[in-house]
Design an enzyme around this catalytic site. Structure first.
Site, mmCIF file in Angstrom:
data_model
loop_
_atom_site.group_PDB
_atom_site.id
_atom_site.type_symbol
_atom_site.label_atom_id
_atom_site.label_comp_id
_atom_site.label_asym_id
_atom_site.label_seq_id
_atom_site.Cartn_x
_atom_site.Cartn_y
_atom_site.Cartn_z
ATOM 1 N N GLN A 1 26.857 26.782 46.544
ATOM 2 C CA GLN A 1 28.223 26.707 46.031
ATOM 3 C C GLN A 1 29.208 26.411 47.160
ATOM 4 O O GLN A 1 29.189 27.078 48.196
ATOM 5 C CB GLN A 1 28.638 28.007 45.338
ATOM 6 C CG GLN A 1 29.948 27.803 44.568
ATOM 7 C CD GLN A 1 30.577 29.085 44.053
ATOM 8 O OE1 GLN A 1 30.984 29.934 44.826
ATOM 9 N NE2 GLN A 1 30.658 29.216 42.742
ATOM 10 N N CYS B 1 37.473 31.281 42.538
ATOM 11 C CA CYS B 1 37.769 32.365 43.479
ATOM 12 C C CYS B 1 39.266 32.662 43.510
ATOM 13 O O CYS B 1 40.068 31.773 43.791
ATOM 14 C CB CYS B 1 37.289 32.013 44.876
ATOM 15 S SG CYS B 1 37.651 33.358 46.025
ATOM 16 N N HIS C 1 34.460 32.471 33.997
ATOM 17 C CA HIS C 1 34.779 33.893 34.136
ATOM 18 C C HIS C 1 35.945 34.186 33.185
ATOM 19 O O HIS C 1 36.971 33.506 33.244
ATOM 20 C CB HIS C 1 35.164 34.198 35.587
ATOM 21 C CG HIS C 1 35.458 35.648 35.830
ATOM 22 N ND1 HIS C 1 34.593 36.463 36.516
ATOM 23 C CD2 HIS C 1 36.504 36.429 35.472
ATOM 24 C CE1 HIS C 1 35.106 37.688 36.548
ATOM 25 N NE2 HIS C 1 36.274 37.680 35.930
ATOM 26 N N ASN D 1 30.764 34.771 32.105
ATOM 27 C CA ASN D 1 30.745 35.657 33.267
ATOM 28 C C ASN D 1 31.920 36.632 33.153
ATOM 29 O O ASN D 1 32.989 36.266 32.689
ATOM 30 C CB ASN D 1 30.854 34.801 34.540
ATOM 31 C CG ASN D 1 31.045 35.605 35.816
ATOM 32 O OD1 ASN D 1 31.947 35.339 36.593
ATOM 33 N ND2 ASN D 1 30.191 36.572 36.040
ATOM 34 N N ARG E 1 29.104 41.737 39.810
ATOM 35 C CA ARG E 1 29.257 43.076 40.395
ATOM 36 C C ARG E 1 28.241 44.093 39.882
ATOM 37 O O ARG E 1 27.836 44.990 40.624
ATOM 38 C CB ARG E 1 30.694 43.577 40.157
ATOM 39 C CG ARG E 1 31.710 42.834 41.016
ATOM 40 C CD ARG E 1 33.148 43.197 40.669
ATOM 41 N NE ARG E 1 33.513 42.758 39.319
ATOM 42 C CZ ARG E 1 34.613 43.155 38.688
ATOM 43 N NH1 ARG E 1 35.429 44.009 39.263
ATOM 44 N NH2 ARG E 1 34.899 42.698 37.478
#
Length: 330
Positions: A73, A103, A172, A205, A230
């Site tokens: 990535q 991110c 996400h 996600n 996580r």
């Protein structure tokens, strides 16, 4: 039906390990693979770092045969540098390339990389196209719902990135503004999966932390697979527990103290092999409390583990833990 990314067959409902900075290194990936992760990614790598040949970025390109299929990535804010970084990373021999548009941390997003590209979809599309054209490997993308609640634009992002050739998309279920707070919202992910224009696999996600939730959300949101981040830290068993629950509707027994110690020891061993004794032992310290989470009266052992300076010392403490808790729990 099997999920395909390019010519990679991931089985019926793959569980992916998320790329996590300072976590998803080869030693951690090893224990996740042992416990059923179907596909994994490197920690995210700065395109600038790769081009400058920075040692830290270079080291993150290390991948091993047992990890396959594995993606590298990358992230960055400059299209030409992303193209160049893709060429460099492709030479490391991964199975696919992944672009980070998710991110949320300041040092990344505020430099115009990661999730900040959700504010400039045209640039995101141009960058993605450059990466797709720079490699023979399948390209996938990880992103978020949008920059904030007023700009949830991932529906458009999914269509436009598919049009320039990405082979899968992981979403996400939070905006950049949410960081990792609040609850992940998968309803938009479901809408994208239902969009008749979307032909590529869509992975969800965010907040998958138990077999029940994984099973419920699989039914409710209809995704092709899930990426777990996580919840796998210090608990690589999450992958096998979810798979077992999918197949049987039953819960696997939680790992015993002896199993926790074995995984922790393997992780430590791989860490030392990969980074050398000094760094390997030092960087392992962040994982101990996760491996032994929820165990009563563990503080004293934890303090000793995070100050132990060599492998023999750590092994001695782990042996004491095994002895103490095996007796207590018997």
């Amino acid at each position: 039906m099997s999920v395909q990314i390019g010519n990679i067959d991931l089985g019926e409902f793959p569980l992916l390990l998320a790329p996590m900075e300072d976590v998803s290194d080869p030693p951690f990936r090893y224990v996740c693979k042992q416990n059923g992760a179907d596909m994994m990614y490197t920690e995210f790598i700065s395109s600038e770092g790769l081009i400058r040949d920075a040692a830290k970025s270079r080291q993150k390109l290390d991948i091993f045969e047992y990890e396959r299929p594995i993606g590298i990535q990358i992230f960055g804010s400059d299209i030409d540098h992303m193209r160049e970084a893709t060429e460099i990373a492709s030479l490391a021999g991964p199975d696919l390339m992944d672009i980070n548009y998710g991110c949320p941390v300041k040092q990344v997003a505020c430099r115009g990389a990661g999730a900040s590209l959700l504010q400039d979809i045209d640039k995101m599309v141009a960058m993605t196209k450059a990466v797709v054209n720079a490699t023979h490997l399948p390209v996938t993308v990880k992103t978020r719902l949008g920059w904030d609640d007023n700009t949830k634009n991932v529906y458009e992002v999914a269509e436009r990135l598919q049009d320039v050739g990405i082979k899968a998309l992981t979403i996400h279920g939070r905006t950049r503004a949410q960081m990792y707070k609040g609850v992940a919202d998968w309803s938009l992910i479901r809408d994208i999966k239902k969009n008749p224009r979307i032909k590529i696999p869509i992975f969800g996600n965010g907040d998958i932390d138990s077999p029940e939730k994984a099973a419920d959300w699989r039914m409710e949101f209809g995704v092709d697979g899930m990426m777990i981040g996580r919840a796998a830290i210090g608990y690589p068993w999450i992958f096998r527990e979810i798979k077992h629950f999918f197949n049987t509707g039953q819960h696997l027994d939680k790992p015993t103290i002896t199993e926790r110690i074995a995984a922790c020891s393997t992780h430590l061993q791989k860490s030392i092999e990969w980074k050398g004794p000094k760094t390997g032992i030092f960087e392992m310290r962040r994982h101990y409390s996760n491996y032994f989470k929820g165990i009563d009266h563990f503080k004293e052992f934890r303090m000793r583990l995070v100050t132990a300076g060599n492998l023999e010392e750590v092994q001695q403490i782990l042996a004491e833990i095994d002895e103490k808790y095996a007796i207590e729990m018997a």
